[in-house]
Write an enzyme that holds these catalytic residues in place. Structure first.
Site, PDB file in Angstrom:
ATOM      1  N   GLY A   1     -57.162  64.828  -7.626  1.00  0.00           N
ATOM      2  CA  GLY A   1     -57.504  63.696  -8.478  1.00  0.00           C
ATOM      3  C   GLY A   1     -56.381  63.416  -9.449  1.00  0.00           C
TER       4      GLY A   1
ATOM      5  N   GLY B   1     -55.436  61.349 -13.518  1.00  0.00           N
ATOM      6  CA  GLY B   1     -55.929  60.732 -14.735  1.00  0.00           C
ATOM      7  C   GLY B   1     -54.770  60.250 -15.591  1.00  0.00           C
TER       8      GLY B   1
ATOM      9  CG  MET C   1     -52.953  63.282 -20.469  1.00  0.00           C
ATOM     10  SD  MET C   1     -53.616  64.601 -21.496  1.00  0.00           S
ATOM     11  CE  MET C   1     -55.361  64.437 -21.177  1.00  0.00           C
ATOM     12  N   GLY C   2     -51.917  63.010 -15.770  1.00  0.00           N
ATOM     13  CA  GLY C   2     -51.274  63.588 -14.593  1.00  0.00           C
ATOM     14  C   GLY C   2     -52.229  63.738 -13.438  1.00  0.00           C
TER      15      GLY C   2
ATOM     16  CB  VAL D   1     -56.276  67.983 -10.674  1.00  0.00           C
ATOM     17  CG1 VAL D   1     -56.752  69.384 -10.313  1.00  0.00           C
ATOM     18  CG2 VAL D   1     -56.482  67.728 -12.146  1.00  0.00           C
TER      19      VAL D   1
ATOM     20  CE  LYS E   1     -53.834  68.580 -17.882  1.00  0.00           C
ATOM     21  NZ  LYS E   1     -54.568  68.886 -19.133  1.00  0.00           N
TER      22      LYS E   1
ATOM     23  CG  ASP F   1     -66.069  68.435 -23.373  1.00  0.00           C
ATOM     24  OD1 ASP F   1     -67.160  67.888 -23.646  1.00  0.00           O
ATOM     25  OD2 ASP F   1     -65.302  68.017 -22.505  1.00  0.00           O
TER      26      ASP F   1
END
Length: 612
Positions: free
Chosen positions: A22, A24, A26-27, A29, A43, A137
């Site tokens: 996947g 996002g 920031m980068g 995975v 990551k 979280d």
């Protein structure tokens, strides 16, 4: 899931990159594999963020936080490279579903599952807080379920209490509002009590299927605990106290969770799901890395795709997300523990004698005989009741299950929604059976014997007690090193033409947890694994021994059209050994010796097994 793409390196440090899971803000995975074959989640940060001082500080904090909590209840960091042109972080790959995924698939947890979840999460917070961190979280999507218990993941926004360094970057939303403590939602200073509040909110969702505060969060809502089992309601209510000072510490929470009635175990459906993930992880780890032109997702099974998605969740999450729904999709009723739903591995490693121990059989009297195992499939003992009446009990895993189901009449009664089978007439020696309805075909049989009178009520009562233990907390034996008991015998049959002497049509058929049978037009071949007294010590009648595949084999029966023998594979405890029992019966006359035919089928299988 898709191919890693041209801008993704084939190798990061010591890890071969297989695919992109996947991406996002920031980068990406990535799915990687270490030199020893273990999968990891990597990551990989966007190159443009590598020069951002704020981001660099956060990424370093993320690594430091992960390195400080590599315990049994969290997902540890494996490796990293901050100085690379594109920094990266490799985390432990955990082959298990998230709590969110399990709730969506199976519905809310039973009390036994809630107890294990509470104990595991409290233990994780003890570890995290001991490291001087606040997770910030904790939510169902950041909890992975394994056979041993839950694991907490994602330390991307963890706060180190001794540092005042900013942790956010522009545009980032910290935490998940539905599980935030009131002080976190209000932007106030956080303490470790904030994680305890989130733990309580997670337990509410697991117990009721409803997110406790909806999208409004704890500042504008009140948790409804009416659907929470009363046995754990007080614990959860204490966690959700508005005043942080009134919440229990993780250590106090752990003590309270351990006092909840019942055994801390996952319900059967969860155990089966975890086993599916584990088995798929083993198969996935054995696959070679795909070529650049072949997307990893293409041709993958639905279960494989689910496993890959779980790996993405097992990595440090790239961005925080908001929950839009206030209920968890799934079943409206709590997951029940019965009927029996053993995983394949549980069925194969079941400790039959443990099912006759005092905690199961105490209601039937006092022991007058020690537990006596007969291999791994059967165990017996004797008890006397208050009237000094002695009853001998023998518990066994009868095979094949299909024959038990076909030959034994129903009594008209049920045990855990499974038909109770056995002869109807009263008898001093009485057999009762149930056949499990999922997983490996497993016939659980209980024999009761008395000197006079009817033993059937005793057999039925004892079988109900055993099934109750199996449904909630099946006892399994720990396997040390390579063992036959964890193997699937049917998986060991060679592909290709049917062996001579068997004949078409023939296909391997499961015969109990440790057996497999190959039946054809010309003959019937069966192999069964066991762990019992070595033939030389057992006193059993044999016709001498010979060599099969350079192994010592004791002949049990040798006659025209029939051959049975036992091959010792490896010693186990004391005078016991793991053995393979071979049995061949010809259906048609043949000039070939029956043992020669049995050897021809058995030797390719024996070559795959451990040697002394």
């Amino acid at each position: 899931m898709k191919a890693r793409g041209r801008n993704i390196p084939k190798q990061l440090g010591r890890y071969r990159v297989h695919a992109m899971i996947g991406h996002g803000a920031m980068g990406e995975v990535l799915l990687g594999r270490s030199p020893d074959g273990r999968p990891v989640a990597i990551k990989l940060i966007h190159g443009e963020l590598a020069d951002d001082d704020t981001f660099q500080a956060r990424f370093r904090r993320e690594i430091e936080a992960s390195e400080r909590v590599t315990g049994a209840y969290t997902a540890g960091i494996v490796d990293h490279d901050i100085e690379s042109e594109r920094p990266w972080l490799a985390t432990e790959f955990i082959p298990g579903p998230t709590l969110q995924e399990v709730l969506d698939r199976h519905g809310r947890l039973s009390l036994s599952g809630l107890k294990l979840l509470a104990i595991g999460l409290a233990s994780a917070l003890v570890e995290i807080h001991r490291a001087g961190l606040v997770h910030r979280d904790l939510k169902p999507g950041n909890v992975l379920l394994t056979a041993e218990g839950p694991r907490v993941i994602d330390f991307g926004i963890a706060l180190a209490l001794e540092s005042d360094a900013p942790l956010t970057i522009a545009g980032a939303r910290i935490g998940s509002p539905a599980y935030m403590s009131p002080e976190q939602a209000a932007g106030l200073t956080l303490t470790q009590a904030s994680d305890v509040f989130a733990l309580g909110a997670v337990l509410v969702t697991a117990a009721t299927g409803v997110i406790p505060f909806g999208t409004a969060g704890p500042l504008h809502g009140r948790a409804e605990l009416g659907g929470v089992p009363v046995e754990i309601r007080g614990l959860i209510d204490a966690c959700l106290a508005a005043d942080p000072a009134r919440r229990p510490t993780p250590a106090q929470l752990l003590d309270a969770a351990e006092s909840v009635p019942g055994d801390p175990v996952w319900p059967g459906p969860i155990r089966r799901t975890i086993e599916e993930f584990r088995a798929e992880a083993v198969r996935w780890a054995e696959q070679p890395a795909p070529e650049d032109a072949k997307p990893l997702w293409r041709g993958a099974s639905r279960r494989a795709r689910a496993l890959i998605a779980a790996a993405a969740l097992g990595a440090v999450v790239l961005t925080a997300s908001l929950l839009a729904d206030v209920t968890v999709p799934g079943h409206a009723i709590a997951m029940g523990d019965p009927p029996v739903a053993l995983t394949d591995l549980e069925a194969r490693t079941l400790d039959v004698c443990a099912l006759l121990e005092q905690r199961v059989m105490h209601q039937f009297g006092s022991y007058v005989a020690e537990l006596q195992p007969d291999g791994v499939m059967s165990c017996s003992t004797a008890l006397t009741d208050a009237d000094k009446r002695k009853t001998t009990y023998t518990l066994g895993l009868a095979t094949p299950a299909a024959r038990i189901r076909a030959e034994q009449p129903t009594t008209g009664k049920t045990v855990a929604w499974m038909p109770l089978l056995g002869p109807p007439a009263p008898a001093a020696r009485c057999d009762r059976y149930v056949v499990t309805q999922s997983g490996l075909p497993l016939a659980v049989g209980m024999r009761a014997e008395v000197a006079t009178g009817d033993a059937c009520p005793a057999a039925e009562s004892a079988l109900r007690a055993v099934i109750g233990r199996l449904a909630v907390n099946p006892p399994v034996r720990a396997l040390s090193g390579p063992s036959l008991l964890g193997l699937d015998p049917c998986a060991l049959f060679e592909d290709g033409p049917i062996p001579a002497g068997i004949g078409d049509p023939a296909a391997p058929l499961v015969s109990g947890p440790h057996g497999c049978r190959l039946s054809g037009r010309d003959g019937d071949f069966a192999i069964t694994f066991d762990d019992r007294l070595r033939p030389a010590w057992s006193g059993a009648r044999t016709l001498g021994f010979r060599s099969v595949d350079s192994r010592k084999a004791w002949t049990v029966e040798r006659a025209p059209g029939r051959c049975s023998y036992v091959v010792m594979i490896q010693p186990s405890a004391g005078k016991n050994a793991e053995i393979a029992a071979i049995d061949y019966t010809a259906r048609r006359p043949s000039d070939r010796d029956a043992c020669d035919i049995a050897d021809a089928v058995a030797i390719p299988i024996l070559k795959k097994l451990p040697r002394l």
